[in-house]
Design an enzyme around this catalytic site. Structure first.
Site, PDB file in Angstrom:
ATOM      1  N   GLU A  49     -15.281  -0.529  18.662  1.00 58.30           N
ATOM      2  CA  GLU A  49     -16.644  -0.035  18.363  1.00 58.30           C
ATOM      3  C   GLU A  49     -16.882   0.004  16.847  1.00 58.30           C
ATOM      4  OE1 GLU A  49     -17.449   3.752  20.386  1.00 58.30           O
ATOM      5  OE2 GLU A  49     -18.364   4.451  18.534  1.00 58.30           O
ATOM      6  N   LYS A  93      -8.752   4.247  25.255  1.00 59.25           N
ATOM      7  CA  LYS A  93     -10.009   4.818  24.735  1.00 59.25           C
ATOM      8  C   LYS A  93     -10.038   4.689  23.208  1.00 59.25           C
ATOM      9  CE  LYS A  93     -13.785   7.424  24.356  1.00 59.25           C
ATOM     10  NZ  LYS A  93     -13.952   7.815  22.983  1.00 59.25           N
ATOM     11  N   HIS A 114     -10.895   1.218  22.349  1.00 55.99           N
ATOM     12  CA  HIS A 114     -12.339   1.070  22.561  1.00 55.99           C
ATOM     13  C   HIS A 114     -13.080   1.515  21.299  1.00 55.99           C
ATOM     14  CE1 HIS A 114     -16.145   3.146  23.278  1.00 55.99           C
ATOM     15  NE2 HIS A 114     -16.409   2.251  24.193  1.00 55.99           N
ATOM     16  N   ASN A 115     -12.680   2.662  20.767  1.00 54.37           N
ATOM     17  CA  ASN A 115     -13.355   3.175  19.574  1.00 54.37           C
ATOM     18  C   ASN A 115     -13.105   2.286  18.354  1.00 54.37           C
ATOM     19  OD1 ASN A 115     -13.856   5.280  21.352  1.00 54.37           O
ATOM     20  ND2 ASN A 115     -13.659   6.848  19.783  1.00 54.37           N
ATOM     21  N   SER A 148     -16.009   7.823  27.560  1.00 56.59           N
ATOM     22  CA  SER A 148     -16.810   7.161  26.539  1.00 56.59           C
ATOM     23  C   SER A 148     -18.280   7.117  26.920  1.00 56.59           C
ATOM     24  CB  SER A 148     -16.321   5.730  26.325  1.00 56.59           C
ATOM     25  OG  SER A 148     -17.155   5.101  25.384  1.00 56.59           O
TER      26      SER A 148
END
Ligand code: NBP
Length: 500
Positions: free
Chosen positions: A211, A204, A207-208, A132
């Protein structure tokens, strides 16, 4: 004299691959590189002749694999999906038992689980590593989320720790100032082994998803200042710059302040006033939301941020609807500074809820996929390098340090007291937005999540009654132990109740 063997190899020299290769070489590791289009590789190697570790370009994949130390370690950074499978298919016949394939792309975790299994059957080891931080992160320090074979990770751990972003051990603040050939020295690396098979890519993806939520919430804060308070983009930018010195201090707030104050080179006005209001996406927010729906996790705020992008994208339909549908015209009469503070607090509270949902999703996924995730470490590696890096993540790390089994971030004493302190402003903003016809889908969704989560009772009693009425789906009773199911013979629709 035989050619010097490389420590590691990388396939795929687009934006991410080139930057990660330079990052690896900057740390003194020799790296072989290969790209499907040879000219891209040749240009890249020619433009970077003096890296500390050295770049070795290869036009043939067989030569590339032969140029690596054993066990061979190959990073794939190509377009996720079919591109990754195509590269793996070409690599497999060239590699030997025990060699390691590392997928650094934005793979779907289900693909990573499949690939790990397939390669294991062929005697190869597989790591699916979330990377990332975009182009800048890849070049000077990304947050790295590797998952897969733990013994294989040991073989790349030194490289992963070296190239990852670093944070200060005490404060958790990102250590910045890396430049070409001059990486940051010291600090705690933002890399940790996440878990088996698809765990790294799952984390991940979350995480996105988080985001997506952060970005939409920031947009709503801007939109309230703009639509309700009539503030210019420049004025909003200055507010975000101030917010970046407090609890909201983060990469996304920092770039928001810059974006809002950026002038348009063509007109001299604010650039955001000229950017068309239709959002694109690459799909990881959708994957996060689909996973939440599949596992029954109420990650509504994250999903709402994906829907907000979809709604923005139907611009032509919105333009037509704007001529037909009515609502209030925003009008503000109160204290402007107090309203700006309230918008700050609404953003802060919504953000806490969105992260609570993201961590709940990972908690459920670890049960589903039999992983053992360390949420303290996950929040720790997100403190630097990645797009959601923020001061706030130090507080999440501390929350999981206090209680590794924390059921929901909202229950942590620090976050509870923060919401207690600021929720009245959050409610005011959602109410004002509603009264003034300004859409704040994630602020409102987060508040509904908070109020639902803290509710002793919800109207699902009626819902179960409805389900039992039309489908005999049964219900549990408030005056009986859980797990006992009841059904009654409901009267025909429209017929009066029988006397009991
Ligand atoms: P892209 O996702 O745009 O992919 C371009 C690369 O894939 C080129 O090297 C291209 O080779 C290669 N490629 C393709 Br397309 N199909 C191939 C095939 N069938 N066989 C071999 N190579 C193939 O590159 P990127 O933006 O650098 O991203 C790389 C990975 O990192 C992606 O999985 C992406 O999702 C992930 N990621 C990107 C970012 C970001 O900010 N861009 C951030 C985090 C993660 P060619 O030169 O011959 O066409």
């Amino acid at each position: 004299m035989s050619e010097q063997l490389s420590d590691i190899g990388l396939v795929g020299l687009a934006v991410m691959g080139q930057n990660l290769a330079l990052n690896i070489a900057d740390h003194g590791f020799r790296i072989s590189v290969y790209n499907r289009t040879t000219a891209t590789m040749e240009k890249f190697v020619a433009e970077n002749p003096n890296t500390p570790g050295g770049l070795a370009g290869h036009a043939s994949l067989a030569d590339f694999v032969a140029s690596l130390k054993r066990p061979r370690r190959v990073i794939i950074l190509v377009k996720a999906g079919a591109g990754t499978d195509a590269v793996i298919d070409q690599l497999v016949p060239l590699m030997e038992q025990g060699d390691i394939v590392i997928d650094g792309g934005n793979a779907n975790w289900n693909d990573t689980i499949r690939r790990e299994k397939d390669l294991k059957a062929k005697g190869l080891r597989f790591i699916g590593s979330g990377v990332s931080g975009g182009e800048e992160g890849a070049r000077f320090g990304p947050a790295l989320m590797p998952g897969g074979d733990p013994a294989a990770y040991k073989e790349i751990e030194a490289i992963w720790n070296a190239i990852a972003a670093k944070v200060d051990a005490e404060t958790g603040k990102p250590l910045e100032g890396a430049a070409p050939g001059k990486p940051v020295v010291g600090g705690v690396p933002c890399a940790t082994f996440i878990g088996p098979d698809g765990a790294g890519h799952y984390v991940k993806m979350c995480h996105n998803g988080i985001e997506y939520g952060d970005m939409q919430m920031i947009c709503e804060a801007y939109w309230m200042m703009s639509s309700l308070l009539g503030m210019s983009a420049d004025e909003c930018g200055k507010v975000f710059a101030k917010w970046n010195t407090g609890v909201l201090d983060s990469f996304l707030i920092e770039i928001t302040a810059d974006i809002l104050q950026q002038k348009d080179p063509m007109t001299g006005g604010s650039i955001v006033d000229y950017i068309l209001d239709t959002a694109g996406q690459k799909g990881t927010g959708k994957w996060t939301s689909v996973s939440a729906l599949d596992m029954g996790v109420p990650a509504a705020t994250i999903a709402e941020s994906v829907f907000a992008r979809y709604l923005s994208a139907i611009k032509a339909e919105r333009v037509a609807a704007a001529k037909i549908l009515t609502g209030p015209t925003p009008a503000f009469t109160g204290d402007k500074e107090a309203c700006i503070q309230a918008i700050h607090d609404a953003l802060y509270c919504s953000k806490i809820c969105s992260y609570a949902q993201g961590f709940q999703l990972m908690r459920e996924a670890q049960k589903e996929y039999k992983w053992k995730l360390n949420f303290g470490e996950i929040s720790m590696i997100w403190r630097g390098g990645c797009i959601i890096r923020a001061r706030f993540l130090q507080k999440i790390k501390e929350a999981f340090d206090r209680n590794g089994e924390l059921a929901n971030l909202l229950l942590d004493p620090y976050f509870k007291s923060e919401i207690d302190r600021t929720q009245s402003n959050w409610r005011t903003v959602v109410a004002e937005a509603s009264l003034n016809g300004i859409p704040v889908p994630t602020f409102a969704s987060a508040l509904a999540y908070y109020d639902s989560y803290r509710s002793l009772r919800l109207p699902a009693n009626l819902l179960q009654g409805q389900r039992d009425f039309f489908g005999a789906h049964t219900y549990e009773r408030t005056d009986q132990p859980r797990g006992k199911f009841y059904h009654i013979d409901w009267p025909e629709p429209g017929r009066p109740q029988l006397e009991m």
